[in-house]
Write an enzyme that holds these catalytic residues in place. Structure first.
Site, PDB file in Angstrom:
ATOM      1  N   TRP A   1      -2.176  -1.007  -3.676  1.00  0.00           N
ATOM      2  CA  TRP A   1      -3.156  -0.042  -3.175  1.00  0.00           C
ATOM      3  C   TRP A   1      -2.503   1.336  -3.149  1.00  0.00           C
ATOM      4  CZ3 TRP A   1      -2.939  -4.662   0.036  1.00  0.00           C
ATOM      5  CH2 TRP A   1      -4.080  -5.478  -0.049  1.00  0.00           C
TER       6      TRP A   1
ATOM      7  N   HIS B   1      -6.289   8.930   0.733  1.00  0.00           N
ATOM      8  CA  HIS B   1      -5.045   8.161   0.762  1.00  0.00           C
ATOM      9  C   HIS B   1      -4.918   7.422   2.102  1.00  0.00           C
ATOM     10  CE1 HIS B   1      -1.093   7.248  -0.875  1.00  0.00           C
ATOM     11  NE2 HIS B   1      -0.664   7.278   0.383  1.00  0.00           N
TER      12      HIS B   1
ATOM     13  N   ASP C   1       0.849  -1.187   0.000  1.00  0.00           N
ATOM     14  CA  ASP C   1       0.000   0.000   0.000  1.00  0.00           C
ATOM     15  C   ASP C   1       0.887   1.239   0.000  1.00  0.00           C
ATOM     16  OD1 ASP C   1      -0.273   1.107   3.222  1.00  0.00           O
ATOM     17  OD2 ASP C   1       0.502  -0.916   2.883  1.00  0.00           O
ATOM     18  N   SER C   2       0.520   2.220  -0.817  1.00  0.00           N
ATOM     19  CA  SER C   2       1.230   3.486  -0.914  1.00  0.00           C
ATOM     20  C   SER C   2       2.695   3.249  -1.287  1.00  0.00           C
ATOM     21  CB  SER C   2       1.072   4.279   0.380  1.00  0.00           C
ATOM     22  OG  SER C   2       1.461   5.610   0.214  1.00  0.00           O
ATOM     23  N   ALA C   3       3.649   3.673  -0.460  1.00  0.00           N
ATOM     24  CA  ALA C   3       5.046   3.391  -0.771  1.00  0.00           C
ATOM     25  C   ALA C   3       5.263   1.898  -0.990  1.00  0.00           C
ATOM     26  CB  ALA C   3       5.943   3.893   0.363  1.00  0.00           C
TER      27      ALA C   3
END
Length: 315
Positions: free
Chosen positions: A182, A281, A154-156
């Site tokens: 994600w 986010h 997820d994200s990074a």
């Protein structure tokens, strides 16, 4: 579409996060950690959860292994947490790893990779690539099927998963069945257009926050041309595993996340890209109570199960 009403009510009762660059990194890490571990976990049952370390390029890497209920051998997914490469650990996204293990009926190995600014690019990628290789090599020992390996984040962590998929393709091993991302952007720096302008001030993540995380992470601007930082900049995207890409509607980096999908599709890769209305986010971390997060997890798990089933048939 406006912000999800449940999120709007939740944010109304909380103080606004300050701009990230105004908060010392240790305080930021503690704030993220303390808020994350207070979130309710998803109501799922697992056979076991255990911590250990595995060999890494700069020493031992802590990992947490989630084993689903049922009889194996199971698929095995290497999972990389979000946090802008600066914050996060095995606890902050424990809820996502639990949901993924139960929903995808897969062993999940969550990786506590090195963080910036103490460890600059590409330290996190080196750790996650080492973990991906370790997962494939040791799948059978874990109760997994070494022919059914995936990466997720997820994200990074989504950027890390995309990078590991490219690295595995180039190395010829392990052969990945699926990649799950994600809201990890496909390109850096984030182009200042579209969603980056519309949601520049958040909620949750500001565009400047995203820029600042990368200022802490990279050595210099030339790192942005490395496909490990900008997966869209890889020379080729052919031969990659099927990809699930989830974005949040009210997210400044939404367009940078979604822009990777057509690049993969042009290379002939099966892609499912979904935008979750009213979400912000980081929303999958609210898996324990937020319907939008539960939908994003269920969709990713359904996609993963479909790809693992196809890989079994083709084995």
């Amino acid at each position: 579409m406006p912000l999800d009403p449940q999120l709007e009510a939740m944010f109304a009762n909380q103080p606004e996060w300050p701009p990230i660059r105004t908060v010392p990194v240790p305080a930021l890490r503690e704030a993220v950690r303390s808020s994350s571990i207070q979130m309710p976990p998803p109501q799922v049952s697992l056979a076991s959860v255990s911590d250990r370390t595995i060999p890494g390029p700069a020493g031992e890497i802590p990992v947490r292994i989630y084993t689903p209920e049922g009889s194996g051998p199971f698929p095995v997914i290497a999972y990389f947490h979000g946090g802008g490469f600066v914050v996060g650990d095995l606890d902050t996204q424990d809820m996502i790893a639990r949901g993924l293990a139960a929903g995808a009926e897969s062993i999940v190995v969550s990786v506590d990779y090195r963080l910036a600014p103490e460890h600059k690019f590409p330290a996190a990628f080196d750790d996650c690539w080492a973990a991906t290789q370790w997962v494939a090599t040791n799948a059978a020992e874990l109760g997994g099927n070494p022919a059914l390996i995936g990466v997720a984040g997820d994200s990074a962590g989504g950027v890390l998963a995309s990078a590991c998929a490219l690295l595995a393709r180039d190395a010829g091993s392990p052969r990945l069945s699926v990649q799950i991302n994600w809201y990890g952007p496909g390109i850096h720096p984030i182009p200042e257009e579209g969603s980056a302008i519309e949601f520049a001030d958040g909620p949750i993540l500001r565009l400047d926050d995203a820029h600042y995380f990368w200022e802490l992470h990279i050595r210099d601007d030339s790192d942005f041309d490395d496909f490990r930082a900008s997966p869209m900049k890889a020379v080729s995207h052919e031969g990659l595993p099927p990809a699930f890409i989830a974005s949040a509607e009210c997210d400044p980096i939404r367009d940078a996340v979604e822009s990777y999908a057509p690049v993969l599709e042009k290379a002939g890769i099966e892609v499912e890209v979904k935008r979750y209305p009213g979400m912000v986010h980081g929303f999958v971390s609210w898996l324990g109570f937020l319907p939008g997060a539960q939908a994003a997890m269920a969709d990713a798990c359904a996609f993963a199960k479909k790809q693992f089933a196809a890989a079994r048939q083709n084995a």
